[in-house]
Design an enzyme around this catalytic site. Structure first.
Site, PDB file in Angstrom:
ATOM      1  N   TYR A 185       6.063   1.120  -0.338  1.00 44.04           N
ATOM      2  CA  TYR A 185       4.968   0.998   0.625  1.00 44.04           C
ATOM      3  C   TYR A 185       3.658   0.512   0.007  1.00 44.04           C
ATOM      4  O   TYR A 185       2.577   0.762   0.542  1.00 44.04           O
ATOM      5  CB  TYR A 185       4.747   2.308   1.391  1.00 44.04           C
ATOM      6  CG  TYR A 185       5.959   2.731   2.170  1.00 44.04           C
ATOM      7  CD1 TYR A 185       6.239   2.164   3.409  1.00 44.04           C
ATOM      8  CD2 TYR A 185       6.846   3.672   1.658  1.00 44.04           C
ATOM      9  CE1 TYR A 185       7.368   2.528   4.121  1.00 44.04           C
ATOM     10  CE2 TYR A 185       7.980   4.047   2.368  1.00 44.04           C
ATOM     11  CZ  TYR A 185       8.232   3.469   3.603  1.00 44.04           C
ATOM     12  OH  TYR A 185       9.358   3.830   4.311  1.00 44.04           O
ATOM     13  N   ALA A 186       3.730  -0.191  -1.096  1.00 39.21           N
ATOM     14  CA  ALA A 186       2.529  -0.709  -1.764  1.00 39.21           C
ATOM     15  C   ALA A 186       2.163  -2.072  -1.177  1.00 39.21           C
ATOM     16  O   ALA A 186       2.401  -3.124  -1.784  1.00 39.21           O
ATOM     17  CB  ALA A 186       2.744  -0.794  -3.273  1.00 39.21           C
ATOM     18  N   ASN A 187       1.612  -2.049   0.010  1.00 38.07           N
ATOM     19  CA  ASN A 187       1.150  -3.247   0.708  1.00 38.07           C
ATOM     20  C   ASN A 187      -0.253  -2.963   1.223  1.00 38.07           C
ATOM     21  O   ASN A 187      -0.534  -1.861   1.675  1.00 38.07           O
ATOM     22  CB  ASN A 187       2.067  -3.580   1.890  1.00 38.07           C
ATOM     23  CG  ASN A 187       3.502  -3.758   1.459  1.00 38.07           C
ATOM     24  OD1 ASN A 187       3.837  -4.720   0.799  1.00 38.07           O
ATOM     25  ND2 ASN A 187       4.351  -2.806   1.818  1.00 38.07           N
ATOM     26  N   ASP A 246       4.111  -5.981  -1.711  1.00 39.59           N
ATOM     27  CA  ASP A 246       5.045  -5.642  -2.775  1.00 39.59           C
ATOM     28  C   ASP A 246       6.199  -6.642  -2.741  1.00 39.59           C
ATOM     29  O   ASP A 246       6.256  -7.523  -1.872  1.00 39.59           O
ATOM     30  CB  ASP A 246       5.512  -4.188  -2.669  1.00 39.59           C
ATOM     31  CG  ASP A 246       6.275  -3.858  -1.390  1.00 39.59           C
ATOM     32  OD1 ASP A 246       6.869  -4.767  -0.764  1.00 39.59           O
ATOM     33  OD2 ASP A 246       6.295  -2.672  -1.020  1.00 39.59           O
ATOM     34  N   HIS A 250     -14.715 -14.371   8.069  1.00 40.79           N
ATOM     35  CA  HIS A 250     -14.954 -13.028   8.575  1.00 40.79           C
ATOM     36  C   HIS A 250     -13.945 -12.678   9.661  1.00 40.79           C
ATOM     37  O   HIS A 250     -13.667 -13.495  10.538  1.00 40.79           O
ATOM     38  CB  HIS A 250     -16.378 -12.932   9.110  1.00 40.79           C
ATOM     39  CG  HIS A 250     -16.786 -11.555   9.492  1.00 40.79           C
ATOM     40  ND1 HIS A 250     -17.544 -11.297  10.593  1.00 40.79           N
ATOM     41  CD2 HIS A 250     -16.545 -10.337   8.917  1.00 40.79           C
ATOM     42  CE1 HIS A 250     -17.759 -10.003  10.694  1.00 40.79           C
ATOM     43  NE2 HIS A 250     -17.158  -9.397   9.691  1.00 40.79           N
TER      44      HIS A 250
END
Length: 131
Positions: A120-122, A28, A20
């Protein structure tokens, strides 16, 4: 051999280890990963595998309470951003500047590099708890 779930032993172990409030980053192909951060590289070639199917596989086993993405994602990759929201219909999506996302990488439990080539695909996964 495992019967179901994550077959990649590193991904399976990472999910079992995650606690947690810890963070796991799905990246990417171009995200600069600091050398001191554990990197699980599942990339094969440009576009393979795409990030969202990897995310879907991980979601089958990992409890997440929120995700963070770069603010630039919404404007520069709107279709991908919409697909991300459809993948996580009940999970809060927080936005932060791309530079801030990169600055937070050293605190990640691990970064999973995919072959994703969408700008920006993170995604930072904020690990939750199942009780």
């Amino acid at each position: 051999m495992k019967k179901s779930g994550l077959l990649n032993p590193e991904l399976s172990a990472l999910v079992a280890q995650a606690g947690h409030t810890q963070h796991i980053v799905l990246a990417d192909a171009g995200l600069p990963i600091p050398p001191q951060v554990r990197c699980i590289d599942v990339s094969v070639s440009a576009g393979l595998p795409q990030l969202l199917p990897v995310l879907q596989a991980i979601l089958g086993e990992l409890v997440i309470e929120a995700v963070s993405v770069a603010q630039e994602t919404r404007d520069l990759s709107p279709q991908w951003y919409s697909e991300l929201q459809r993948t996580l219909p009940e999970v809060p999506v927080h936005e932060l500047p791309h530079e801030a996302l990169k600055e937070g990488l050293p605190q990640a439990l691990a970064v999973i590099r995919t072959g994703e080539t969408t700008p920006y695909a993170n995604v930072i996964l904020h690990c939750g708890v199942n009780f």
